[in-house]
Design a protein around this motif. Structure first.
Motif, PDB file in Angstrom:
ATOM      1  N   LEU A  28       0.840  -1.198  -0.078  1.00  0.00           N
ATOM      2  CA  LEU A  28       0.067  -0.060   0.008  1.00  0.00           C
ATOM      3  C   LEU A  28       0.840   1.276   0.100  1.00  0.00           C
ATOM      4  O   LEU A  28       0.684   2.471  -0.744  1.00  0.00           O
ATOM      5  CB  LEU A  28      -0.802   0.069   1.311  1.00  0.00           C
ATOM      6  N   GLU A  29       1.968   1.159   0.693  1.00  0.00           N
ATOM      7  CA  GLU A  29       2.810   2.266   0.820  1.00  0.00           C
ATOM      8  C   GLU A  29       3.609   2.782  -0.474  1.00  0.00           C
ATOM      9  O   GLU A  29       3.569   3.791  -1.064  1.00  0.00           O
ATOM     10  CB  GLU A  29       4.104   2.046   1.750  1.00  0.00           C
ATOM     11  N   ILE A  30       4.037   1.849  -1.200  1.00  0.00           N
ATOM     12  CA  ILE A  30       4.533   1.778  -2.519  1.00  0.00           C
ATOM     13  C   ILE A  30       3.407   2.362  -3.527  1.00  0.00           C
ATOM     14  O   ILE A  30       3.737   3.497  -4.242  1.00  0.00           O
ATOM     15  CB  ILE A  30       4.971   0.590  -3.162  1.00  0.00           C
ATOM     16  N   CYS A  31       1.997   2.040  -3.231  1.00  0.00           N
ATOM     17  CA  CYS A  31       1.196   2.319  -4.109  1.00  0.00           C
ATOM     18  C   CYS A  31       0.840   4.002  -3.845  1.00  0.00           C
ATOM     19  O   CYS A  31       0.932   4.806  -5.003  1.00  0.00           O
ATOM     20  CB  CYS A  31      -0.051   1.886  -3.872  1.00  0.00           C
ATOM     21  N   VAL A  32       0.808   4.329  -2.708  1.00  0.00           N
ATOM     22  CA  VAL A  32       0.635   5.705  -2.343  1.00  0.00           C
ATOM     23  C   VAL A  32       1.864   6.382  -2.695  1.00  0.00           C
ATOM     24  O   VAL A  32       1.530   7.727  -3.550  1.00  0.00           O
ATOM     25  CB  VAL A  32       0.403   5.781  -0.844  1.00  0.00           C
ATOM     26  N   ASN A  33       3.052   6.244  -2.544  1.00  0.00           N
ATOM     27  CA  ASN A  33       4.503   6.833  -3.214  1.00  0.00           C
ATOM     28  C   ASN A  33       4.257   7.006  -4.513  1.00  0.00           C
ATOM     29  O   ASN A  33       4.720   8.058  -4.922  1.00  0.00           O
ATOM     30  CB  ASN A  33       5.308   6.147  -2.674  1.00  0.00           C
ATOM     31  N   HIS A  34       4.013   6.115  -5.428  1.00  0.00           N
ATOM     32  CA  HIS A  34       3.859   6.154  -6.596  1.00  0.00           C
ATOM     33  C   HIS A  34       2.659   6.586  -7.176  1.00  0.00           C
ATOM     34  O   HIS A  34       2.385   6.585  -8.614  1.00  0.00           O
ATOM     35  CB  HIS A  34       4.398   4.919  -7.334  1.00  0.00           C
ATOM     36  N   ILE A  80      -1.617   5.109   6.456  1.00  0.00           N
ATOM     37  CA  ILE A  80      -0.578   5.440   5.531  1.00  0.00           C
ATOM     38  C   ILE A  80      -0.533   6.888   4.934  1.00  0.00           C
ATOM     39  O   ILE A  80       0.725   7.544   4.876  1.00  0.00           O
ATOM     40  CB  ILE A  80      -0.330   4.357   4.375  1.00  0.00           C
ATOM     41  N   THR A  81      -1.755   7.406   4.374  1.00  0.00           N
ATOM     42  CA  THR A  81      -1.704   8.762   3.845  1.00  0.00           C
ATOM     43  C   THR A  81      -1.346   9.529   5.060  1.00  0.00           C
ATOM     44  O   THR A  81      -0.824  10.786   4.613  1.00  0.00           O
ATOM     45  CB  THR A  81      -3.033   8.809   3.355  1.00  0.00           C
ATOM     46  N   GLU A  82      -1.784   9.480   5.973  1.00  0.00           N
ATOM     47  CA  GLU A  82      -1.486  10.482   7.291  1.00  0.00           C
ATOM     48  C   GLU A  82      -0.073  10.312   7.452  1.00  0.00           C
ATOM     49  O   GLU A  82       0.565  11.464   7.414  1.00  0.00           O
ATOM     50  CB  GLU A  82      -2.212  10.261   8.546  1.00  0.00           C
ATOM     51  N   SER A  83       0.474   9.448   7.733  1.00  0.00           N
ATOM     52  CA  SER A  83       2.046   9.243   8.057  1.00  0.00           C
ATOM     53  C   SER A  83       2.964   9.833   6.783  1.00  0.00           C
ATOM     54  O   SER A  83       3.948  10.304   6.929  1.00  0.00           O
ATOM     55  CB  SER A  83       2.664   7.971   8.537  1.00  0.00           C
ATOM     56  N   LEU A  84       2.561   9.536   5.523  1.00  0.00           N
ATOM     57  CA  LEU A  84       3.257  10.026   4.465  1.00  0.00           C
ATOM     58  C   LEU A  84       2.971  11.332   4.018  1.00  0.00           C
ATOM     59  O   LEU A  84       3.417  11.903   2.980  1.00  0.00           O
ATOM     60  CB  LEU A  84       3.107   8.965   3.197  1.00  0.00           C
ATOM     61  N   LYS A  85       1.764  11.938   4.559  1.00  0.00           N
ATOM     62  CA  LYS A  85       1.573  13.126   4.133  1.00  0.00           C
ATOM     63  C   LYS A  85       1.157  13.149   2.490  1.00  0.00           C
ATOM     64  O   LYS A  85       1.398  14.311   2.036  1.00  0.00           O
ATOM     65  CB  LYS A  85       2.485  14.390   4.509  1.00  0.00           C
ATOM     66  N   GLN A  86       0.373  12.118   2.197  1.00  0.00           N
ATOM     67  CA  GLN A  86       0.081  12.049   0.720  1.00  0.00           C
ATOM     68  C   GLN A  86      -1.157  11.693   0.586  1.00  0.00           C
ATOM     69  O   GLN A  86      -1.631  10.808   1.432  1.00  0.00           O
ATOM     70  CB  GLN A  86       1.225  11.296   0.084  1.00  0.00           C
ATOM     71  N   ASN A  87      -2.130  12.020  -0.459  1.00  0.00           N
ATOM     72  CA  ASN A  87      -3.228  11.238  -0.919  1.00  0.00           C
ATOM     73  C   ASN A  87      -3.031  10.046  -1.343  1.00  0.00           C
ATOM     74  O   ASN A  87      -1.992   9.562  -2.150  1.00  0.00           O
ATOM     75  CB  ASN A  87      -3.805  12.230  -1.854  1.00  0.00           C
ATOM     76  N   ALA A 102     -15.368  14.018   2.386  1.00  0.00           N
ATOM     77  CA  ALA A 102     -14.883  13.418   1.073  1.00  0.00           C
ATOM     78  C   ALA A 102     -13.727  14.514   0.438  1.00  0.00           C
ATOM     79  O   ALA A 102     -12.475  14.241   0.252  1.00  0.00           O
ATOM     80  CB  ALA A 102     -15.827  13.577  -0.222  1.00  0.00           C
ATOM     81  N   GLU A 103     -13.864  15.997   0.749  1.00  0.00           N
ATOM     82  CA  GLU A 103     -13.020  16.777   0.345  1.00  0.00           C
ATOM     83  C   GLU A 103     -11.703  16.835   1.414  1.00  0.00           C
ATOM     84  O   GLU A 103     -10.665  17.155   0.972  1.00  0.00           O
ATOM     85  CB  GLU A 103     -13.641  18.220   0.704  1.00  0.00           C
ATOM     86  N   GLN A 104     -11.945  16.744   2.426  1.00  0.00           N
ATOM     87  CA  GLN A 104     -11.070  16.854   3.611  1.00  0.00           C
ATOM     88  C   GLN A 104     -10.065  15.640   3.477  1.00  0.00           C
ATOM     89  O   GLN A 104      -8.780  15.673   3.865  1.00  0.00           O
ATOM     90  CB  GLN A 104     -11.188  17.143   5.066  1.00  0.00           C
ATOM     91  N   SER A 105     -10.589  14.408   3.021  1.00  0.00           N
ATOM     92  CA  SER A 105      -9.968  13.288   3.514  1.00  0.00           C
ATOM     93  C   SER A 105      -8.639  13.023   2.381  1.00  0.00           C
ATOM     94  O   SER A 105      -8.789  13.740   1.483  1.00  0.00           O
ATOM     95  CB  SER A 105     -10.938  11.950   3.103  1.00  0.00           C
ATOM     96  N   ARG A 106      -7.606  12.397   2.991  1.00  0.00           N
ATOM     97  CA  ARG A 106      -6.498  12.097   2.039  1.00  0.00           C
ATOM     98  C   ARG A 106      -6.791  11.064   0.987  1.00  0.00           C
ATOM     99  O   ARG A 106      -5.810  10.678   0.044  1.00  0.00           O
ATOM    100  CB  ARG A 106      -5.287  11.995   2.790  1.00  0.00           C
ATOM    101  N   ILE A 107      -7.783  10.046   1.365  1.00  0.00           N
ATOM    102  CA  ILE A 107      -8.315   9.251   0.394  1.00  0.00           C
ATOM    103  C   ILE A 107      -8.960   9.722  -0.504  1.00  0.00           C
ATOM    104  O   ILE A 107     -10.310  10.100  -0.318  1.00  0.00           O
ATOM    105  CB  ILE A 107      -8.861   7.966   1.134  1.00  0.00           C
TER     106      ILE A 107
END
Ligand SMILES: *Cc1c(COP(=O)(O)O)cnc(C)c1O
Length: 501
Positions: free
Chosen positions: A139-145, A163-170, A209-214
């Motif tokens: 999942l982490e690789i997917c989020v990163n890429h 994961i998205t919280e810890s990576l600060k990514q959507n 929906a708007e606030q979520s990183r997902i």
């Protein structure tokens, strides 16, 4: 070259080739030009000497043609459409390259499939990950890429929140849905979220929906089998959910209908029907068995009646691929068609075909090592291969192999008599048959002859291949686009230093 002349000689040479090995009830394979070139030349024998038996031979060109066929059907209907090639159906990287060259994305089903494709230079944005079980690392690789993730269950969604919280990514995700009603029966699946409960679950886990990183950017399903009407029903049930989720702020841009686009392996429908008629007669004891020890292939005779259902892929079927897709797009929905419904909503249609786009892309070649006659008369033909090297979850691969005799024969062992029997493999079990079907070899079989299984690229080569007994896995040779007699090992088999032929 005079093409008329070329076709004529090729024709007569070729029909002879099929006649050397046929099922007791024949099932002639559809063959591509590149396959016929190789079957009538000398290269296969050389490659077996160099790379061992069995050997998978891959030609990526039909994949390009097959994907373009699908694209064309969508283009004709002005539907925004994209194929994601399901690479779990064949591990060769040459096929990934070919799919990408058409503008297709790739569906990856494991961390290894994913990282290989990324290493191949494909951007994560072109990928969807549909792995059935996804660990944290995947999942982490997917989020990163920025790989789109087909999410199967609430736990995966919650893992992604972390994961998205810890990576600060959507994370871009598609929700995998199941439990569609078809003919008033709920289709069973172990996969996905139940369509009846999905909105409630999403509201609970992603209230804003708007606030979520997902980011839910798609809805997805993949159904077992290849029924068109089930897929029409599933699309019809997904679109209202899609509409409703959009009103809750989820910017859903695509509907992904998974794989299971049908394909046809055989030349001839009559042969397919006759095969099942003769098999039924054999099971009912009215003629000699045409399968090993009268194996039922899913059917069983009880009190002179047949029960059960065929446990085999429908190797002959129609419509397939593009015509089938047209049937989906042109199906009635709302006041018009599914195509119009997708267009009106500005929804991209995606699909994830594996098997059907690999039609014509490969064959498996094995060498004969022995023949022996059983006291009851049947011959056993021993091949240097095992049953996992040409096998899916079907009971059998119902397509006749092709025999190419060895050119220089060992006179002492040469048998030119008609033989009937079974192809057996290298694993030490009584059930180790390469095919359950009985074959006839009118001009005999000899040591060193080649047996070729046509059209094995979709699942048959790799899906179940095993290294039991520590046999090495088969090598995979990719034929050159311009010269089918020149080949190189697929990157999946190459030594880290990159040995090539
Ligand atoms: C296996 C699979 C596919 C490919 O299916 P085919 O029958 O090869 O077309 C596509 N999507 C998902 C989620 C799958 O599991």
């Amino acid at each position: 070259m005079d093409t008329h002349f070329a076709e004529k000689t090729f024709d007569s040479g070729f029909s002879q080739i099929r006649e050397r090995c046929r099922g007791i009830s024949p099932l002639d394979a559809k063959l591509e030009k590149w396959q016929i070139d190789l079957l009538t030349g000398n290269s296969l024998a050389e490659w077996i000497d160099d790379f061992g038996s069995p050997l998978n031979v891959i030609c990526p060109e039909p994949l390009v043609k097959n994907i373009e066929e699908l694209n064309e059907v969508a283009r004709q209907r002005d539907v925004d459409f994209r194929v994601y090639f399901a690479r779990k159906a064949n591990k060769c990287l040459a096929l990934v390259d070919a799919a990408v060259s058409t503008g297709a994305g790739i569906d990856v089903a494991s961390e290894q499939e994913l990282t290989q494709v990324l290493n191949q230079g494909v951007s994560g944005r072109e990928l969807i990950c549909t792995a059935a079980v996804k660990n944290y690392r995947l999942l982490e690789i997917c989020v990163n890429h920025e790989v789109t993730i087909a999410v199967d269950n609430p736990d995966e969604l919650k893992q992604l929140l972390i994961i998205t919280e810890s990576l600060k990514q959507n994370a871009n995700i598609a929700l995998r849905l199941s439990g569609f009603l078809h003919d008033e029966i709920k289709l069973h699946s172990r996969f996905g979220f139940d369509i009846a409960a999905i909105e409630q679950i999403v509201e609970h886990i992603i209230p804003d929906a708007e606030q979520s990183r997902i980011k839910i950017i798609g809805l997805h399903f993949h159904l077992d089998g290849y029924s068109l009407s089930q897929r029409i029903a599933a699309v019809a049930q997904c679109l209202p959910v899609l509409d409703h989720m959009r009103t809750s702020g989820h910017q859903i841009s695509f509907l992904d209908i998974g794989g299971g686009l049908p394909m046809c392996y055989l030349e001839n429908e009559t042969q397919w029907e006759e095969f099942w008629v003769q098999h039924a007669e054999a099971l009912l004891g009215r003629c000699e068995p045409i399968t090993y020890r009268n194996h039922g292939l899913g059917l069983i005779a009880i009190n002179n009646e047949l029960h059960g259902k065929r446990n085999c892929y429908p190797y002959y079927q129609s419509p397939v691929r593009a015509v089938w897709l047209a049937g989906l797009l042109d199906a009635q929905f709302e006041s018009s068609t599914i195509a119009a419904a997708l267009r009106n909503r500005g929804v991209q249609l995606r699909c994830e075909p594996g098997r059907s786009v690999l039609d014509g892309c490969g064959m498996t070649v094995a060498q004969v090592q022995f023949r022996k006659q059983h006291p009851y008369g049947d011959w056993y033909i021993g091949l240097s291969m095992n049953r996992t090297q040409c096998r899916t979850t079907s009971d059998d691969f119902l397509v006749d192999p092709i025999l190419i005799p060895k050119v220089s024969i060992n006179q002492t062992a040469y048998l030119k008599q008609t033989m009937e029997g079974y192809l057996v493999g290298a694993y030490c079990t009584e059930s180790e048959l390469i095919s359950l079907r009985k074959f006839r070899f009118p001009a005999g079989v000899n040591i060193g002859d080649l047996i070729i299984f046509p059209n094995t690229a979709g699942y048959l080569m790799h899906f179940l291949e095993s290294r039991s007994h520590q046999f090495p896995l088969a090598n995979n040779l990719v034929v050159n686009r311009d010269d089918h007699e020149s080949v190189q090992l697929d990157k999946i088999d190459r030594h880290p230093l990159g040995e090539m032929r």
